[in-house]
Motif scaffolding. Structure first.
Motif, PDB file in Angstrom:
ATOM      1  N   MET A 108     -81.232  37.078  34.273  1.00  0.00           N
ATOM      2  CA  MET A 108     -80.694  37.357  32.931  1.00  0.00           C
ATOM      3  C   MET A 108     -81.473  36.626  31.839  1.00  0.00           C
ATOM      4  O   MET A 108     -81.611  37.122  30.732  1.00  0.00           O
ATOM      5  CB  MET A 108     -79.215  36.957  32.855  1.00  0.00           C
ATOM      6  N   TYR A 109     -81.975  35.451  32.152  1.00  0.00           N
ATOM      7  CA  TYR A 109     -82.634  34.636  31.139  1.00  0.00           C
ATOM      8  C   TYR A 109     -84.153  34.570  31.305  1.00  0.00           C
ATOM      9  O   TYR A 109     -84.812  33.783  30.635  1.00  0.00           O
ATOM     10  CB  TYR A 109     -82.029  33.222  31.133  1.00  0.00           C
ATOM     11  N   ALA A 143     -76.309  32.881  46.443  1.00  0.00           N
ATOM     12  CA  ALA A 143     -77.689  33.360  46.285  1.00  0.00           C
ATOM     13  C   ALA A 143     -77.741  34.510  45.277  1.00  0.00           C
ATOM     14  O   ALA A 143     -78.625  34.555  44.416  1.00  0.00           O
ATOM     15  CB  ALA A 143     -78.257  33.802  47.633  1.00  0.00           C
ATOM     16  N   PHE A 144     -76.792  35.422  45.379  1.00  0.00           N
ATOM     17  CA  PHE A 144     -76.752  36.551  44.450  1.00  0.00           C
ATOM     18  C   PHE A 144     -76.544  36.075  43.011  1.00  0.00           C
ATOM     19  O   PHE A 144     -77.245  36.522  42.090  1.00  0.00           O
ATOM     20  CB  PHE A 144     -75.646  37.537  44.839  1.00  0.00           C
ATOM     21  N   PHE A 145     -75.591  35.179  42.800  1.00  0.00           N
ATOM     22  CA  PHE A 145     -75.328  34.704  41.441  1.00  0.00           C
ATOM     23  C   PHE A 145     -76.495  33.888  40.887  1.00  0.00           C
ATOM     24  O   PHE A 145     -76.786  33.953  39.688  1.00  0.00           O
ATOM     25  CB  PHE A 145     -74.017  33.917  41.377  1.00  0.00           C
ATOM     26  N   ASN A 146     -77.180  33.141  41.743  1.00  0.00           N
ATOM     27  CA  ASN A 146     -78.372  32.424  41.280  1.00  0.00           C
ATOM     28  C   ASN A 146     -79.443  33.407  40.822  1.00  0.00           C
ATOM     29  O   ASN A 146     -80.069  33.202  39.777  1.00  0.00           O
ATOM     30  CB  ASN A 146     -78.921  31.511  42.378  1.00  0.00           C
ATOM     31  N   LEU A 147     -79.670  34.450  41.589  1.00  0.00           N
ATOM     32  CA  LEU A 147     -80.641  35.479  41.203  1.00  0.00           C
ATOM     33  C   LEU A 147     -80.218  36.135  39.889  1.00  0.00           C
ATOM     34  O   LEU A 147     -81.032  36.289  38.973  1.00  0.00           O
ATOM     35  CB  LEU A 147     -80.777  36.535  42.299  1.00  0.00           C
ATOM     36  N   PHE A 151     -85.439  33.680  44.995  1.00  0.00           N
ATOM     37  CA  PHE A 151     -84.017  34.029  44.894  1.00  0.00           C
ATOM     38  C   PHE A 151     -83.730  35.375  45.554  1.00  0.00           C
ATOM     39  O   PHE A 151     -82.725  35.537  46.256  1.00  0.00           O
ATOM     40  CB  PHE A 151     -83.555  34.076  43.426  1.00  0.00           C
ATOM     41  N   PHE A 152     -84.611  36.350  45.352  1.00  0.00           N
ATOM     42  CA  PHE A 152     -84.406  37.668  45.947  1.00  0.00           C
ATOM     43  C   PHE A 152     -84.462  37.590  47.474  1.00  0.00           C
ATOM     44  O   PHE A 152     -83.623  38.184  48.160  1.00  0.00           O
ATOM     45  CB  PHE A 152     -85.448  38.665  45.421  1.00  0.00           C
ATOM     46  N   VAL A 153     -85.439  36.865  48.001  1.00  0.00           N
ATOM     47  CA  VAL A 153     -85.543  36.696  49.460  1.00  0.00           C
ATOM     48  C   VAL A 153     -84.273  36.036  49.994  1.00  0.00           C
ATOM     49  O   VAL A 153     -83.718  36.451  51.018  1.00  0.00           O
ATOM     50  CB  VAL A 153     -86.802  35.883  49.833  1.00  0.00           C
ATOM     51  N   CYS A 154     -83.803  35.017  49.300  1.00  0.00           N
ATOM     52  CA  CYS A 154     -82.590  34.312  49.723  1.00  0.00           C
ATOM     53  C   CYS A 154     -81.383  35.256  49.751  1.00  0.00           C
ATOM     54  O   CYS A 154     -80.602  35.244  50.701  1.00  0.00           O
ATOM     55  CB  CYS A 154     -82.330  33.115  48.806  1.00  0.00           C
ATOM     56  N   VAL A 155     -81.259  36.091  48.732  1.00  0.00           N
ATOM     57  CA  VAL A 155     -80.151  37.064  48.692  1.00  0.00           C
ATOM     58  C   VAL A 155     -80.253  38.021  49.874  1.00  0.00           C
ATOM     59  O   VAL A 155     -79.265  38.256  50.586  1.00  0.00           O
ATOM     60  CB  VAL A 155     -80.147  37.859  47.363  1.00  0.00           C
ATOM     61  N   LEU A 179     -73.351  26.934  35.707  1.00  0.00           N
ATOM     62  CA  LEU A 179     -73.066  27.864  36.802  1.00  0.00           C
ATOM     63  C   LEU A 179     -74.228  27.927  37.792  1.00  0.00           C
ATOM     64  O   LEU A 179     -74.020  27.929  39.012  1.00  0.00           O
ATOM     65  CB  LEU A 179     -72.750  29.255  36.258  1.00  0.00           C
ATOM     66  N   HIS A 180     -75.435  27.962  37.267  1.00  0.00           N
ATOM     67  CA  HIS A 180     -76.614  27.989  38.125  1.00  0.00           C
ATOM     68  C   HIS A 180     -76.654  26.745  39.029  1.00  0.00           C
ATOM     69  O   HIS A 180     -76.872  26.851  40.237  1.00  0.00           O
ATOM     70  CB  HIS A 180     -77.871  28.083  37.260  1.00  0.00           C
TER      71      HIS A 180
END
Length: 187
Positions: free
Chosen positions: A74-75, A65-69, A92-96, A14-15
């Motif tokens: 999570m891991y 971007a949200f799902f990648n973050l 990832f947060f900046v991208c979101v 998924l990532h």
């Protein structure tokens, strides 16, 4: 979830799907389709197509971007993050944040202003030219119509901000791809 446990293959898949989908769309939309359409279609056709496609593009990039973050966070528990992982989660947060800002504000404002601008241009018989360059007719219209001139300035501003957000997301996803490639044990 403990940091020592490796994410399941489905989380890795998924990532990769979200990151590659976002990256591929960004590269295609930014560097290929926009240039090709802009040089081959009439100004209004090009603007109409972009105004229809961009909301989907921007929202899909934002969701990816949200799902990648989410998957990364999570891991990688915050208390066990290495410096490299902290940088990655920040990217990832900046991208979101930037993708959401672009999808909800800058991209929408650009489309709305462009639609209003096209209405005015149609009343003067403009918009059927092919290519990026403006003719004397557009300059004359800007000089004679204060509302149109204001729209042109606003469009330049919002389009520039939207483009900067898009380039920031491309850079974030490029960094994420580099991070991911650096941590592959095998192809």
């Amino acid at each position: 979830m403990p940091a020592s446990s490796e994410p399941p293959d489905v989380a890795k898949l998924l990532h990769l799907i979200f990151l590659s989908t976002s990256w591929g769309m960004q590269i295609w939309v930014t560097f290929v389709s926009g240039l090709v359409m802009g040089s081959r279609l009439t100004r209004h056709t090009y603007g109409f197509i972009q105004s229809e496609l961009f909301p989907y593009y921007l929202h899909i990039c934002s969701a990816c971007a949200f799902f990648n973050l989410l998957i990364f966070a999570m891991y990688h528990p915050s208390e066990l993050l290495s410096k490299e992982e902290t940088t990655q989660i920040t990217v990832f947060f900046v991208c979101v944040a930037v993708a959401a800002l672009n999808a909800q504000w800058f991209g929408q404002m650009t489309s709305d202003i462009l639609a209003d601008k096209h209405q005015i241009e149609r009343t003067y018989g403009l918009g059927q030219e092919i290519g990026f360059f403006t003719s004397k007719s557009y300059r004359k219209l800007r000089e004679s119509d204060p509302a149109y001139r204001k729209m042109c300035r606003q469009l330049i501003l919002y389009h520039a901000l939207s483009s900067l957000c898009n380039l920031c997301c491309i850079a974030c996803n490029g960094w994420s791809l580099y991070y991911l490639a650096a941590h592959l044990s095998a192809l």
